[in-house]
Design an enzyme around this catalytic site. Structure first.
Site, mmCIF file in Angstrom:
data_model
loop_
_atom_site.group_PDB
_atom_site.id
_atom_site.type_symbol
_atom_site.label_atom_id
_atom_site.label_comp_id
_atom_site.label_asym_id
_atom_site.label_seq_id
_atom_site.Cartn_x
_atom_site.Cartn_y
_atom_site.Cartn_z
ATOM 1 C CG ASN A 7 -1.681 1.040 1.242
ATOM 2 O OD1 ASN A 7 -1.658 2.067 0.716
ATOM 3 N ND2 ASN A 7 -2.865 1.007 2.471
ATOM 4 N NE ARG A 85 -5.745 2.369 -0.433
ATOM 5 C CZ ARG A 85 -5.619 3.644 0.331
ATOM 6 N NH1 ARG A 85 -4.459 3.893 0.755
ATOM 7 N NH2 ARG A 85 -6.600 4.369 0.331
ATOM 8 C CG HIS A 173 -12.150 5.200 3.179
ATOM 9 N ND1 HIS A 173 -12.859 6.316 3.536
ATOM 10 C CD2 HIS A 173 -10.862 5.384 3.177
ATOM 11 C CE1 HIS A 173 -11.825 7.003 4.049
ATOM 12 N NE2 HIS A 173 -10.685 6.337 3.863
ATOM 13 C CG LEU A 202 -15.829 8.057 11.776
ATOM 14 C CD1 LEU A 202 -16.154 8.311 12.982
ATOM 15 C CD2 LEU A 202 -16.060 9.225 10.603
ATOM 16 N N GLY A 203 -11.276 8.123 9.964
ATOM 17 C CA GLY A 203 -9.637 8.080 9.878
ATOM 18 C C GLY A 203 -9.178 9.497 9.716
ATOM 19 N N GLY A 205 -8.852 10.554 6.793
ATOM 20 C CA GLY A 205 -9.589 10.346 5.684
ATOM 21 C C GLY A 205 -10.993 9.783 6.236
ATOM 22 N NE ARG A 234 -8.564 13.995 2.559
ATOM 23 C CZ ARG A 234 -8.611 12.775 2.361
ATOM 24 N NH1 ARG A 234 -9.586 12.211 1.628
ATOM 25 N NH2 ARG A 234 -7.997 11.812 2.969
ATOM 26 C CG ASP A 275 -3.900 13.499 16.489
ATOM 27 O OD1 ASP A 275 -4.514 13.203 16.888
ATOM 28 O OD2 ASP A 275 -2.927 13.103 15.986
ATOM 29 N N GLY A 323 -9.188 5.080 12.726
ATOM 30 C CA GLY A 323 -8.509 5.619 13.929
ATOM 31 C C GLY A 323 -9.719 6.105 15.194
ATOM 32 C CD GLU A 326 -9.987 0.940 13.965
ATOM 33 O OE1 GLU A 326 -8.784 1.112 14.543
ATOM 34 O OE2 GLU A 326 -10.126 0.614 12.804
ATOM 35 C CG ASN A 327 -8.173 4.169 18.537
ATOM 36 O OD1 ASN A 327 -8.516 3.126 19.265
ATOM 37 N ND2 ASN A 327 -7.864 4.416 17.565
ATOM 38 C CD GLU A 380 -8.300 0.680 4.417
ATOM 39 O OE1 GLU A 380 -7.422 0.950 5.140
ATOM 40 O OE2 GLU A 380 -8.894 1.469 3.666
HETATM 41 P P1 ADP Z 1 -5.642 6.960 8.254
HETATM 42 O O1 ADP Z 1 -6.924 7.558 7.563
HETATM 43 O O2 ADP Z 1 -4.421 7.906 7.727
HETATM 44 O O3 ADP Z 1 -5.294 5.702 8.127
HETATM 45 P P2 ADP Z 1 -6.301 6.527 11.093
HETATM 46 O O4 ADP Z 1 -7.520 5.608 10.648
HETATM 47 O O5 ADP Z 1 -4.987 5.875 11.743
HETATM 48 O O6 ADP Z 1 -6.040 7.514 9.898
HETATM 49 O O7 ADP Z 1 -6.944 7.606 12.048
HETATM 50 C C1 ADP Z 1 -6.401 8.758 12.423
HETATM 51 C C2 ADP Z 1 -7.094 9.596 13.276
HETATM 52 O O8 ADP Z 1 -7.614 8.911 14.369
HETATM 53 C C3 ADP Z 1 -6.666 10.867 13.775
HETATM 54 O O9 ADP Z 1 -7.234 11.858 13.898
HETATM 55 C C4 ADP Z 1 -6.425 10.422 15.321
HETATM 56 O O10 ADP Z 1 -6.229 11.484 16.251
HETATM 57 C C5 ADP Z 1 -7.521 9.524 15.583
HETATM 58 N N1 ADP Z 1 -7.394 8.650 17.041
HETATM 59 C C6 ADP Z 1 -6.352 7.902 16.868
HETATM 60 N N2 ADP Z 1 -6.711 7.288 18.273
HETATM 61 C C7 ADP Z 1 -7.395 8.066 18.912
HETATM 62 C C8 ADP Z 1 -8.085 7.988 20.238
HETATM 63 N N3 ADP Z 1 -7.861 7.447 21.204
HETATM 64 N N4 ADP Z 1 -9.083 9.114 20.559
HETATM 65 C C9 ADP Z 1 -9.571 9.792 19.419
HETATM 66 N N5 ADP Z 1 -9.040 9.743 18.352
HETATM 67 C C10 ADP Z 1 -7.987 8.929 17.938
#
Ligand code: ADP
Length: 598
Positions: A7, A85, A173, A202-203, A205, A234, A275, A323, A326-327, A380
């Site tokens: 990728n 990818r 995606h 939700l990352g 992107g 974006r 972030d 990111g 999930e988090n 992915e």
């Molecule tokens: P990408 O689209 O580049 O693969 P990711 O899926 O890794 O990105 O997501 C990155 C985003 O996830 C960032 O905005 C980061 O701050 C957020 N993130 C990661 N861990 C946490 C957390 N514990 N709480 C809130 N946001 C988080």
């Protein structure tokens, strides 16, 4: 099969090696990023061992060239194939593609649609071809999963000349949305073909996808990955009128506006940080800009979930991934709060403590809530490895021709419907036996009535069924003025209502569908043809002049069935066949269809 997945983005290289079998495993994972001054940082994960540091690799090309040695050093040998990818597959690539000179040229031609991504992806293809000349290489596209989106979702209402020039929505995606939808269906224990899922990625992107019975029918990103949700840098949805305003009032060029929408907007534009962790921290400390950014981010996602539930006419599950998905329990909660009216309620404790190791997909909805809410890590790379293996799986033998029958519009009536239309105690008169044993067309006919018009002398097929089902073509749907969904026979929940008019009385009933094309077969024929119940196959029908390949044809195996493919009149007209014809399985697509089915 041992698959290397590459990728390759504009600033980072992600590598995965997977053993694809009944139960697939990731045996090696690496990321190379922050390339500067002849160095980059890297992270290698193998089982429980994690190794991080700086490597003397000045750019992505150097990292790719060094990869065989790095893999050797970690005892990863005997690769079977490589999966890449590729971000944009345009209209051309609706599924995976074996990478040869012609497919590489076709991907290159799509560069104007993805000027940052496709060239970076192709760099990896070119270097990998030099480094591993004997390995097959397969392209897996971010856009392919959305190739099932109907024109009403992909068309922008803009001048014809622009549309003719290729302006349309594609969506991205796709590999992630497909993976998490499959994973959610496994977790729920219901086939994906029976579920209405909204996948929320939700990352940095971010996008939302309506996965209706296993197919993407709409997604929030458009022609480019700029449309839709608020993202890290974006903007997501904006009024395109802002181009004119910013140009006239502030003298900004198209390039300046576009650059700002891609890389100076979203969370970054609202707060200075892209972030979400920073933004959440600052919001918690009372920063009003960060608070607004969080509210806007959640509100936009919630609107899309509601919109896609409406687009699908219902909702069984919402899946969070990426990111943030999930988090961030607080973001999941903000998005879900307020959707109780749709039957979506979180269990706040479960939402707070999700454990995602080993591809877990915990359910976090409240007890008794109608809509499931699931969180899972996207995978992915694993999906790319699986699709690569499927694309290269051994081909089935060329099968014998399959008879094709054209089904004109008809109805199957229940006992109460027969009595309502023809009078109490009435029994239909079998007139013409059909090819499937025990089935017949009745002498009686009825009329269908919708808000736009009527269809008269519609055939009734017997015997009676437990539930009334009305099968029409897409064209018939326009004649009636009702948008009938494409459904497998018997899957009638949530289907539109139509009026049936009989000699005695009329009846309003649901059950109006466009029947999904299918092949009836019996266990013996199925074995001989290499088919299994529930499989989706591609079938070529018609002559060389106007013949077509019909994708996603469902195999229905039952004990007494005669092997026969059923298509409707629109499909038959498109392939220029009349009452009946012959089809042949497109065998080299069958493996892909199997992989897509899960
Ligand atoms: P990408 O689209 O580049 O693969 P990711 O899926 O890794 O990105 O997501 C990155 C985003 O996830 C960032 O905005 C980061 O701050 C957020 N993130 C990661 N861990 C946490 C957390 N514990 N709480 C809130 N946001 C988080």
């Amino acid at each position: 099969m041992k698959i290397l997945v590459l990728n390759c983005g504009s600033s980072s290289l992600k590598v995965g090696v997977f053993e694809i079998a009944e139960k697939s495993t990731e045996i090696f994972k690496a990321t190379y990023e922050k390339f500067e001054a002849g160095c980059c940082s890297y992270k290698i994960t193998q089982g429980a061992a994690v190794e991080t540091g700086q490597a003397p690799l000045g750019d992505i090309g150097a990292a790719l060239v060094a990869l065989p040695q790095i893999l050797d050093g970690h005892h990863v040998t005997k690769l079977d194939a490589i999966g890449h990818r590729i971000v944009h597959g345009g209209e051309k690539f609706r599924t995976t593609a074996i990478l040869d000179e012609s497919t590489i040229a076709a991907i290159e031609a799509l560069t104007p649609l993805a000027p940052l991504h496709n060239p970076a992806n192709l760099l990896a293809v070119r270097i990998a071809k030099e480094v591993w000349p004997s390995l097959s290489q397969v392209a897996v596209f971010d856009t392919s999963f959305h190739s099932t989106n109907p024109p009403r979702a992909t068309t922008y209402a803009v001048p014809k000349a622009w549309r003719d020039a290729g302006l349309r929505r594609f969506g991205f995606h796709g590999t992630s949305h497909k993976y998490v939808a499959i994973r959610a269906a496994e977790e729920i224990g219901v086939p994906l073909r029976e579920l209405k899922i909204v996948s929320v990625h939700l990352g940095n992107g971010a996008s939302v996808c309506a996965v209706n019975r296993g197919e993407s029918i709409d997604t929030s990103m458009g022609m480019t990955p700029l449309e839709g949700l608020v993202m890290g840098t974006r903007s997501g949805d904006v009024d395109p009128g802002l181009f004119g305003f910013l140009s006239r009032q502030h003298g900004l060029s198209i390039t300046e506006v576009e650059e700002a929408l891609y890389s100076q907007s979203g969370l970054k534009g609202l707060t200075g940080s892209s972030d979400m962790r920073d933004v959440e921290d600052r919001a918690g400390k009372g920063d009003t800009e960060a608070q607004l950014a969080i509210e806007l981010f959640a509100y936009r996602a919630r609107k899309y979930i509601g919109a896609y539930a409406a687009a699908m006419g219902g909702l069984d599950a919402v899946v969070f991934t990426g990111g943030i998905g999930e988090n961030s329990p607080s973001m999941r909660r903000r998005i879900c709060d307020g959707l109780e009216f749709m039957g979506l309620r979180l269990d706040h404790d479960r939402n707070q403590f999700v454990e995602l190791a080993n591809h877990a997909a915990p359910q976090i909805q409240a007890y008794g809530a109608r809509v499931r809410v699931i969180v899972t890590e996207t995978a992915e790379q694993l999906m790319i490895a699986r699709e690569t293996a499927a694309a290269l799986a051994p081909k089935a033998t060329v099968p014998e021709p399959i008879p094709v029958a054209v089904s004109a519009r008809h109805v199957h009536l229940s006992r109460p419907a027969v009595e309502a239309l023809f009078g109490p105690g009435y029994h239909l008169t079998p007139a013409t036996p059909l090819r499937q044993p025990g089935q017949w067309a009745a002498r009686e006919r009825i009329t269908l009535e919708g808000p736009k018009g009527c269809l008269e002398r519609v055939a009734i097929l017997g015997p009676e069924r437990p539930r009334t089902q009305i099968e029409v073509s897409r064209t018939d749907g326009f004649a009636l003025g009702i948008d009938a969904p494409v459904r497998d026979s018997g899957k009638l929940d949530g289907t539109p209502t139509v009026r049936l008019i009989g000699p005695v009385a009329s009846l309003n009933t649901d059950g109006l569908i466009v029947a999904a094309r299918h092949i009836h077969t019996n266990p013996d024929d199925a074995r001989r043809l290499g088919l299994a119940d529930g499989m989706l196959v591609d079938v070529h029908i018609g002559d060389e002049e106007r013949g077509l390949v019909f994708g996603k044809t469902l195999i229905r195996v039952s004990d007494n069935a005669l092997t026969e493919m059923h298509i409707d009149t629109d499909e038959a007209n498109a392939a220029d066949i009349r009452v009946s014809g012959e089809g042949s399985l497109v065998s080299d697509l069958r493996a892909v269809a199997m992989a897509n089915r899960d």
